[in-house]
Write an enzyme that holds these catalytic residues in place. Sequence first.
Site, PDB file in Angstrom:
ATOM      1  N   SER A 176      24.681  22.068  35.843  1.00 47.81           N
ATOM      2  CA  SER A 176      23.835  21.498  34.788  1.00 47.81           C
ATOM      3  C   SER A 176      22.772  20.608  35.403  1.00 47.81           C
ATOM      4  O   SER A 176      23.054  19.864  36.333  1.00 47.81           O
ATOM      5  CB  SER A 176      24.681  20.660  33.812  1.00 47.81           C
ATOM      6  OG  SER A 176      25.615  21.487  33.172  1.00 47.81           O
ATOM      7  N   GLU A 259      35.298  13.027  33.651  1.00 48.14           N
ATOM      8  CA  GLU A 259      34.624  14.039  32.863  1.00 48.14           C
ATOM      9  C   GLU A 259      35.389  14.314  31.567  1.00 48.14           C
ATOM     10  O   GLU A 259      34.810  14.481  30.511  1.00 48.14           O
ATOM     11  CB  GLU A 259      34.525  15.315  33.713  1.00 48.14           C
ATOM     12  CG  GLU A 259      33.570  16.345  33.175  1.00 48.14           C
ATOM     13  CD  GLU A 259      33.333  17.479  34.173  1.00 48.14           C
ATOM     14  OE1 GLU A 259      34.153  17.644  35.089  1.00 48.14           O
ATOM     15  OE2 GLU A 259      32.336  18.194  34.011  1.00 48.14           O
ATOM     16  N   GLU A 382      41.837  26.080  27.964  1.00 47.01           N
ATOM     17  CA  GLU A 382      43.091  26.761  28.309  1.00 47.01           C
ATOM     18  C   GLU A 382      43.725  26.111  29.541  1.00 47.01           C
ATOM     19  O   GLU A 382      44.935  25.915  29.603  1.00 47.01           O
ATOM     20  CB  GLU A 382      42.824  28.255  28.558  1.00 47.01           C
ATOM     21  CG  GLU A 382      42.548  29.054  27.282  1.00 47.01           C
ATOM     22  CD  GLU A 382      41.238  28.677  26.595  1.00 47.01           C
ATOM     23  OE1 GLU A 382      40.268  28.328  27.290  1.00 47.01           O
ATOM     24  OE2 GLU A 382      41.200  28.725  25.348  1.00 47.01           O
TER      25      GLU A 382
END
Lengths: 398, 389
Positions: A176, A259, A382
């Site tokens: 990013s 994060e 997940e």
Amino acid sequence: MEEEEWEQPLDEAMDLKFTDAQQAFRAEVRAWLHAHVPPVGTLPSLDTQTGFEAHRAWEHTLAADRWSVVSWPEAYGGRGVGIIEWLIFEEEYWRAQAPLRVSQNGIFLLAPTMFTFGTDEQKNRFLPPMASGDEIWCQGWSEPDAGSDLAGIRSRAVRAPGDDGWLLTGQKTWASRGAYAEWCFGLFRTDPEAERHRGLTYFLVQMRSPGVSVRPIPQLDGETGFAELFFEDVFVPDAQVLGGVGQGWNVAMATAGSERGLSLRSPARYTEAAALLVDLYAATLARDPTLALPYADAVAQAWMDAEAYRLNTYWTASRVLAGGSVGAEASANKIHWSETDLAIHRTALALLGSSGERRDGNRWLDGYLFALAGPIYAGTNEIQRNVVAERLLGLPRG
Amino acid sequence: MRFSFTEQQIAFRDSLRQLLDKQCTPTDLRAAYERPEARTTRWAALADLGVVGMTVPDAHGGLGLGMTDLVLVLEEAGRVGLPEPLMETTALAAPLLARALTPRSSALLTEIASGSLTAAVADHRAMPPPWADDAPGPSSRGGKAGGNQPVGPRGDPGGSPTGSLRCELVAGAQGADLYLLPTTFSGGRPELHALRAEAVSVLPVAALDPTRRLGTVGWDPTPSSLVAAGEEAHLALADLEVSAALATAAELLGLADRMIDLASSYARDRHQFGKPIGSFQAVKHLLAGAQVKLEFARPAVYAAAWSLDEERDPGSREHSSRRASLAKAYAADAATEAARVALQVHGAIGYTWECDLQLFLKRTWALAEAWGSATDHRRRLLTSLIEER
């Protein structure tokens, strides 16, 4: 892996009120933002070259009055305030609908890691320009064959001929801000013999170094929010190793904790969006009750999810202030905020009905596209569910 | 801003947990299924520890504590599926009686603190199911607001409670010593009454979990049974709804924790395909999903408890009322999810009477709906958010 530490309660009674000093801090933040925040929607997207620079200019404005990194020590451009004050700042920031933080990878992810693992030289060199927005960072973690399985990293570093640094070679992806950033932090394999999460080292790499090339990747919204990074014998001096050679995994997990945990996604982002969702619902209800009423339950749930996240954040912050730490709860956190973001925006688009596809000024569509990435980045949900099951519930590894 | 419990509160919770681990085992719960109304030594032990009288003012032999203290205790009660009416007696009845101290309510409070009195508290919104012949309907007798139905001649083979008024689906009604019963007279004027066991007529109602001790209570109001009337009763009942939603939510936290614990333990032990079933992601993700919901329900419940203590002034319960709705909706959904997942992870064994899981499933299903369902509380919360704009 971090150890879990359970709450060490303070022997003072629970009190969810803010102190007078905290309220004064809130008032100061609110007044400054009121005087400085540009009108909503006037800055181009930060995922364009012009938008990136416009957002950097906003970072300069914040930094000039020491509002860019309030929780950092004053020596590095902050105000040295505590975690509760940081949350107050964030509440006011989102309430004021101030611009997105183009420097977020640096100030929210790398900086907490650097405060823990960095040398004094590194902190003095890197933190002030990070705080001012002069140097903007991207994250070089994922590789084409190492996404959820981050320990499968193949990009490597070998000793440079002069023995004063390393030569980096390999490919990183989904970085990013990678198209425009000045610096990159990333994991590279320094011990080719070591398996998996051993033998990795955390490097700080200047993007203009010879051998670095960047290929912007258009996202599904058409903007270049992320990029592929190619490294070919890129020289990085020893002074730009963070946390020691071979220690990369432990250092990286600290960033991952930030994060998913407290710092990247403060609750105000969601409580503000949820308040706007209630406004949208009320407006729709006034105009067309038969359209609005079926979504009453979803609107209330989305608001509650945001509020529960806010309360959980203060709960966690209080535990941290009492000497505890955030362990695998950060994974539960990441699942919750990413799903909350989706629920808020999905519900808003449902209320908008066929007008939701309009792009002009439609914050809900932009927000929905952004929210869709949430369950994927920072470790897929997940993977986070595996972490919750294994580390909070003690289930065996598969 | 200090969102944490004190060491003292945690220590009290821990000593209660020790007591309940010994005195409220699944075997004890099964005994309670056989004779739900029987008095046990467990209630006396809880009174000795100070738990029963926690919310009773010091002057009447209690600890004079609030919801912030009680919420951890109720969580423990939920964890073991405590069959005694701790919530009704300590979280609901004692604070209602302490609102307006009279010689009579003072005496009742002293009895609560000493462990000699258990209470049942009627939810004035509770209604019989639509198929019951006493259900309100288009052609029903009365259909008065407030959940009270006038008692008339009925063909119910189970008999009918006597008395001019009736409260439906009263938890803890079988074997209680004291009944706190609301009623609404014509013109919407509410009253709250407190009656001893000998002054009411209880018709037991069969429930999936017998330890809910459900009953229909028939009764006659008298001037001496009156606790509050008019505006005072209105505030008391509004308070009751908030406290009951919160107390139920706290028990649901404990239940969710217990069921996730039972299922995680089973998933570690049970092997299929040569591995513990807990090593399969399909199983992990079910349990992790339930755990995440529980983690976020917890601070929601604790914050609601603090707000309720903070907003002591009756009539200014804006925050605590909203937070109690958030707490109840979140905890009910978390526990319902934990129940569904825990049953699925256990497989067929979880569907048996022999497996202890069933004891906690049944309590969860009942409490999730009691004192307002998750959907009901979301509706209340949204109404309040829209009004506030």
